[in-house]
Design an enzyme around this catalytic site. Structure first.
Site, short mmCIF file in Angstrom:
data_model
loop_
_atom_site.label_atom_id
_atom_site.label_comp_id
_atom_site.label_asym_id
_atom_site.label_seq_id
_atom_site.Cartn_x
_atom_site.Cartn_y
_atom_site.Cartn_z
N HIS A 78 0.83 -1.20 0.00
CA HIS A 78 0.00 0.00 0.00
C HIS A 78 0.86 1.26 0.00
O HIS A 78 1.92 1.28 0.64
CB HIS A 78 -0.89 0.03 1.25
CG HIS A 78 -1.81 -1.13 1.36
ND1 HIS A 78 -2.48 -1.46 2.52
CD2 HIS A 78 -2.21 -2.06 0.44
CE1 HIS A 78 -3.23 -2.52 2.32
NE2 HIS A 78 -3.08 -2.91 1.07
N TYR A 208 -7.89 3.36 9.81
CA TYR A 208 -7.89 3.48 11.27
C TYR A 208 -8.95 4.54 11.62
O TYR A 208 -8.82 5.69 11.19
CB TYR A 208 -6.53 3.97 11.77
CG TYR A 208 -5.40 2.95 11.69
CD1 TYR A 208 -4.70 2.75 10.50
CD2 TYR A 208 -5.02 2.21 12.82
CE1 TYR A 208 -3.66 1.83 10.43
CE2 TYR A 208 -3.97 1.29 12.76
CZ TYR A 208 -3.30 1.11 11.56
OH TYR A 208 -2.26 0.20 11.50
N PRO A 300 -1.35 -3.22 19.90
CA PRO A 300 -1.19 -3.49 18.46
C PRO A 300 -1.43 -2.31 17.52
O PRO A 300 -1.12 -2.41 16.33
CB PRO A 300 -2.23 -4.59 18.20
CG PRO A 300 -3.25 -4.43 19.27
CD PRO A 300 -2.52 -3.91 20.46
N LYS A 304 3.57 -2.71 15.49
CA LYS A 304 5.01 -2.74 15.72
C LYS A 304 5.57 -4.05 16.28
O LYS A 304 6.77 -4.33 16.15
CB LYS A 304 5.40 -1.61 16.70
CG LYS A 304 5.35 -0.24 16.11
CD LYS A 304 6.57 0.06 15.26
CE LYS A 304 6.31 1.04 14.16
NZ LYS A 304 5.95 0.48 12.87
N TYR A 392 5.69 4.60 11.30
CA TYR A 392 4.82 3.51 10.84
C TYR A 392 5.56 2.57 9.89
O TYR A 392 5.45 1.35 10.00
CB TYR A 392 3.56 4.09 10.17
CG TYR A 392 2.46 3.09 9.97
CD1 TYR A 392 1.51 2.87 10.97
CD2 TYR A 392 2.39 2.33 8.81
CE1 TYR A 392 0.50 1.93 10.80
CE2 TYR A 392 1.39 1.38 8.63
CZ TYR A 392 0.46 1.19 9.63
OH TYR A 392 -0.53 0.24 9.46
#
Ligand code: FAD
Ligand code: DHB
Length: 397
Positions: A78, A208, A300, A304, A392
């Site tokens: 992505h 998210y 979560p 990571k 990220y």
């Protein structure tokens, strides 16, 4: 009387999760022998649904190790993620913000399958289904591990070093005397109810979502399977969540943008996880080295945990290589400090993403507004978006 089988290796690895398997693969590349002891069966470790997102360098490492072929074929690559809150969607273009780094969705159990197959094809010793694993003489230079083989026969593994890669509940961390362990912990009032559903992904990238009813996350596993999470009480019994309630909450929390709909399908798996942040800074005790979830846990939300586990064993493998090739133990002595500098940044990022995106009934209206301001800042400032993006996709290792 049948003699107890005794085997000897250079590095005895406890646990065939991402940490243990990557370590064994990395050591093999340096010509260092290892044996893995795993309490579950191969089918169990290859069937447990956990993490989904790989950092950019983890993907590169899989390729360098020659285990990335299926990932490159079946993984989802992505350009970014979507943050959804207050009725709006905001796309963070990670590739653009980080100078070319992608978000890769390739499930942890597929990584496990690829590594197990590769190691076994190389003739590696992985003992599945062992029991009663116990560590001995870890502060001597001849530590050993006792265990029962899958058929119940007692056995002994002697080694130069023990790598404790046995997750949060394994015996390795407990083998360090409590008085010698420096530990830090935070328990969150949030849980995640995760489902797998037979439906094509409702969006081509991860979403998210922060909502007054709680957090929700849309992810995927394949073109036919979606992975979805919904914030719940960590003490909830799964029986409190019949399928209709799960879908109702997911629709309310995710369908906040005009024209966007969530695709439903049969739910084929569901479970609840609690969340904690935990660090045991004592990652080395004598000849025992802790790696991955055995030493640290993150909630979560920042995706990571798996990546931090792989980072630890990369550092450990380099240190062991120096030790065996040059008799230089400087890398081993610096192991904990080297790992912790990066681990604490992963802890910070996971805490930040979790706090910003979840709703906490105990939080004051002031704190609620601060969390919304945090999100507003990320989507309105390139500097803030870049800070989120570089964490990220993975900080340098
Ligand atoms: P583990 O995977 O826990 O492996 C430890 C192994 O040791 C296990 O196979 C266990 O059976 C074995 N073991 C335990 N006790 C013994 C014993 N006594 N004897 C022998 N063997 C033993 N991380 C991410 O990076 N990205 C994500 O997107 C992400 N999402 C997640 C979503 C969920 C729902 C969950 C639960 C976790 C998620 N994580 C994520 C975290 C990630 O799954 C873990 O951090 C990762 O599994 C850690 O790997 P590990 O090898 O250290 O430990
Ligand atoms: C997934 C898990 C995460 O923790 C996350 O932040 C993103 C995706 C997943 O399981 O797909």
């Amino acid at each position: 009387m049948v003699a107890t089988p005794k085997i000897r290796t250079q590095v005895g690895i406890i646990g065939a999760g991402p940490a243990g398997l990557f370590l064994s693969e990395l050591l093999h590349r340096h010509g260092i022998a290892s044996v893995i002891l795993e309490s579950r069966t191969r089918e169990e470790i290859e069937g447990t649904i956990r993490a989904g997102v790989l950092e950019n360098w983890t993907v590169d490492l899989m390729n360098q190790l020659g285990v990335g072929e299926r990932m490159m074929r079946e993984g989802h690559f992505h350009t970014g993620i979507t943050l959804r809150f207050k009725g709006q969607s905001h796309h963070l273009d990670m590739v653009e913000l980080t100078g070319g780094k992608k978000v890769t969705v390739y499930p942890q159990h597929e990584v496990i399958k690829d590594l197990v197959a590769h190691r076994l094809a190389q003739g590696a010793e992985i003992h599945f289904g062992v029991r009663d694993v116990a560590l001995h003489d870890i502060i001597s230079d001849r530590p050993f591990i006792t265990y029962a083989q899958a058929d119940g026969t007692p056995a002994v593994l002697t080694c130069d070093f023990i790598a404790g890669c046995d997750g949060f509940h394994g015996p390795s961390r407990q083998a360090i005397p409590a008085a010698a362990r420096k530990e830090f912990q935070k328990i969150y009032p949030y849980g995640w109810l995760g489902i797998l559903t037979e439906a094509p992904p409702s969006h081509h990238e991860l979403i998210y979502a922060r909502h007054d009813r709680g957090f929700a996350l849309l992810s995927m596993r394949s073109p036919e399977i979606q992975r979805l999470y919904v914030q719940c009480d960590p003490k909830d019994d799964i029986a409190l969540w019949p399928d209709a309630r799960i879908w109702s909450e997911l629709h309310q929390r995710l369908e906040t943008v005009d024209g966007w709909t969530l695709t439903e399908g049969p739910i084929i798996q569901k479970g609840i996880i609690a969340m904690r942040s935990f660090v045991c800074e004592t990652m080395r005790h004598g000849r025992l080295f802790l790696a991955g979830d055995a030493a640290h846990i993150v909630p979560p939300t920042g995706a990571k945990g798996l990546n931090l586990a792989v980072a630890d064993v990369l550092v450990l493998s380099r240190a062991l290589e120096k030790f065996y090739a040059q008799g230089d133990s400087a890398g081993l002595d610096a192991y904990a400090a080297t790992c912790l500098a990066r681990i604490w940044k992963g802890e910070r990022f996971s805490w930040y993403m979790t706090t910003m995106l979840h709703t906490d009934e105990a939080a004051s209206p002031f704190e609620h507004r601060i969390r919304e301001a945090d999100l507003d800042y990320v989507v309105s400032s390139r500097a803030a978006a870049t800070a989120l993006a570089e964490n990220y996709v993975g900080l340098p290792i």
